[in-house]
Motif scaffolding. Structure first.
Motif, PDB file in Angstrom:
ATOM      1  N   GLU A 169       0.829  -1.202   0.000  1.00 60.11           N
ATOM      2  CA  GLU A 169       0.000   0.000   0.000  1.00 60.11           C
ATOM      3  C   GLU A 169       0.863   1.251   0.000  1.00 60.11           C
ATOM      4  N   ILE A 170       1.916   1.237   0.774  1.00 57.96           N
ATOM      5  CA  ILE A 170       2.810   2.403   0.851  1.00 57.96           C
ATOM      6  C   ILE A 170       3.561   2.599  -0.463  1.00 57.96           C
ATOM      7  N   THR A 171       4.047   1.511  -1.075  1.00 57.92           N
ATOM      8  CA  THR A 171       4.792   1.654  -2.328  1.00 57.92           C
ATOM      9  C   THR A 171       3.880   2.059  -3.473  1.00 57.92           C
ATOM     10  N   ALA A 172       2.613   1.633  -3.451  1.00 57.21           N
ATOM     11  CA  ALA A 172       1.677   2.017  -4.511  1.00 57.21           C
ATOM     12  C   ALA A 172       1.130   3.414  -4.308  1.00 57.21           C
ATOM     13  N   GLU A 173       1.209   3.913  -3.098  1.00 52.98           N
ATOM     14  CA  GLU A 173       0.683   5.239  -2.784  1.00 52.98           C
ATOM     15  C   GLU A 173       1.445   6.295  -3.563  1.00 52.98           C
ATOM     16  N   GLY A 174       0.710   7.181  -4.173  1.00 50.83           N
ATOM     17  CA  GLY A 174       1.343   8.270  -4.904  1.00 50.83           C
ATOM     18  C   GLY A 174       1.623   7.957  -6.358  1.00 50.83           C
ATOM     19  N   LYS A 175       1.413   6.732  -6.812  1.00 50.78           N
ATOM     20  CA  LYS A 175       1.611   6.403  -8.216  1.00 50.78           C
ATOM     21  C   LYS A 175       0.300   6.645  -8.949  1.00 50.78           C
ATOM     22  N   ILE A 176       0.379   7.490  -9.959  1.00 48.04           N
ATOM     23  CA  ILE A 176      -0.822   7.871 -10.690  1.00 48.04           C
ATOM     24  C   ILE A 176      -0.596   7.607 -12.173  1.00 48.04           C
ATOM     25  N   TYR A 177      -1.574   6.917 -12.780  1.00 44.11           N
ATOM     26  CA  TYR A 177      -1.566   6.663 -14.217  1.00 44.11           C
ATOM     27  C   TYR A 177      -2.739   7.427 -14.817  1.00 44.11           C
ATOM     28  N   ASP A 178      -2.458   8.431 -15.646  1.00 46.60           N
ATOM     29  CA  ASP A 178      -3.523   9.260 -16.186  1.00 46.60           C
ATOM     30  C   ASP A 178      -3.077   9.857 -17.521  1.00 46.60           C
ATOM     31  N   VAL A 179      -3.521   9.238 -18.612  1.00 49.31           N
ATOM     32  CA  VAL A 179      -3.247   9.746 -19.952  1.00 49.31           C
ATOM     33  C   VAL A 179      -4.575  10.189 -20.542  1.00 49.31           C
ATOM     34  N   GLU A 180      -4.627  11.437 -21.019  1.00 50.49           N
ATOM     35  CA  GLU A 180      -5.891  11.926 -21.549  1.00 50.49           C
ATOM     36  C   GLU A 180      -5.690  12.999 -22.609  1.00 50.49           C
ATOM     37  N   ILE A 181      -6.766  13.229 -23.358  1.00 54.60           N
ATOM     38  CA  ILE A 181      -6.801  14.322 -24.329  1.00 54.60           C
ATOM     39  C   ILE A 181      -7.072  15.595 -23.541  1.00 54.60           C
ATOM     40  N   VAL A 182      -6.155  16.533 -23.603  1.00 54.00           N
ATOM     41  CA  VAL A 182      -6.317  17.756 -22.814  1.00 54.00           C
ATOM     42  C   VAL A 182      -6.758  18.957 -23.651  1.00 54.00           C
ATOM     43  N   ASN A 183      -6.548  18.879 -24.967  1.00 49.12           N
ATOM     44  CA  ASN A 183      -6.893  20.034 -25.792  1.00 49.12           C
ATOM     45  C   ASN A 183      -7.071  19.606 -27.242  1.00 49.12           C
ATOM     46  N   ILE A 184      -7.999  20.268 -27.911  1.00 49.43           N
ATOM     47  CA  ILE A 184      -8.154  20.120 -29.359  1.00 49.43           C
ATOM     48  C   ILE A 184      -8.077  21.517 -29.942  1.00 49.43           C
ATOM     49  N   GLN A 185      -7.142  21.691 -30.844  1.00 48.93           N
ATOM     50  CA  GLN A 185      -6.941  23.002 -31.451  1.00 48.93           C
ATOM     51  C   GLN A 185      -7.271  22.913 -32.934  1.00 48.93           C
ATOM     52  N   GLU A 186      -8.073  23.847 -33.397  1.00 41.72           N
ATOM     53  CA  GLU A 186      -8.386  23.880 -34.819  1.00 41.72           C
ATOM     54  C   GLU A 186      -7.165  24.397 -35.561  1.00 41.72           C
ATOM     55  N   GLY A 187      -6.778  23.644 -36.580  1.00 39.01           N
ATOM     56  CA  GLY A 187      -5.663  24.078 -37.414  1.00 39.01           C
ATOM     57  C   GLY A 187      -6.205  24.887 -38.578  1.00 39.01           C
ATOM     58  N   THR A 188      -5.708  24.620 -39.743  1.00 41.27           N
ATOM     59  CA  THR A 188      -6.131  25.366 -40.913  1.00 41.27           C
ATOM     60  C   THR A 188      -7.436  24.808 -41.471  1.00 41.27           C
ATOM     61  N   ALA A 189      -8.232  25.690 -42.015  1.00 41.82           N
ATOM     62  CA  ALA A 189      -9.433  25.317 -42.753  1.00 41.82           C
ATOM     63  C   ALA A 189      -9.262  25.900 -44.146  1.00 41.82           C
ATOM     64  N   ILE A 190      -9.177  25.033 -45.132  1.00 37.17           N
ATOM     65  CA  ILE A 190      -8.974  25.484 -46.506  1.00 37.17           C
ATOM     66  C   ILE A 190     -10.302  25.362 -47.251  1.00 37.17           C
TER      67      ILE A 190
END
Length: 176
Positions: free
Chosen positions: A35-56
């Motif tokens: 429990e102590i060794t696993a404490e503080g380990k965080i796995y979190d991968v996510e989409i944080v932003n979508i940016q519009e690029g060019t629109a032709i």
């Protein structure tokens, strides 16, 4: 003689009780250590932003798209509206490792899968959807990676209004 047997039995009972107590103690200590060794380990991968690029704009109407981040940052939903040859939309999707464990992008789950399923790809012709390959990329904690999504109306197509739904989800795992 009976006294010796009785003393021997008492010693055996005490030894068995000691062994059982030690087993329970070591088990509890081991669980607490995990429990102590696993404490503080965080796995979190996510989409944080979508940016519009060019629109032709290939015709008279500018192509448009709407997007939304869903499922706690695991999925990006899009709806693209294109109408003329050479219409192109570009989106830059930022994927970030918010945890403190190293992560790996195992793949992308696309719905519908216009890249690998010919029937799905033919259903949206003359529109083509492409993106860069980020599979097997590793992300250190707090590191970001960009997925560049391009939607284009083929030059060989006839002008027509085309609405294309699309969703992409991030499949990832942590690296030990």
């Amino acid at each position: 003689m009976k006294k010796i047997i009785r003393n021997r039995n008492i010693i055996i009972i005490m030894l068995c009780t000691t062994i059982i107590t030690l087993c329970v103690g070591f088990t509890l200590t081991s669980l607490k250590l995990k429990e102590i060794t696993a404490e503080g380990k965080i796995y979190d991968v996510e989409i944080v932003n979508i940016q519009e690029g060019t629109a032709i704009k290939g015709g008279e109407v500018l192509p448009t798209g709407i997007y939304e981040i869903k499922d706690n940052g695991k999925t990006a939903n899009f709806t693209f509206n294109l109408s003329a040859p050479k219409d192109t939309l570009t989106y830059i999707i930022t994927i970030k490792n918010n945890g403190n464990l190293k992560a790996k992008i195992d793949g992308l789950a696309e719905s519908p899968d216009y890249l690998n399923d010919n029937n799905q790809a033919n259903s949206i012709l003359p529109v083509l959807i492409t993106h860069n390959d980020i599979t097997n990329q590793e992300l250190n904690p707090k590191e970001e990676i960009k997925l560049i999504l391009t939607v284009e109306f083929s030059n060989s197509g006839q002008a027509m209004n085309k609405t294309v739904p699309y969703a992409v989800s991030i499949l990832s795992s942590y690296v030990e």
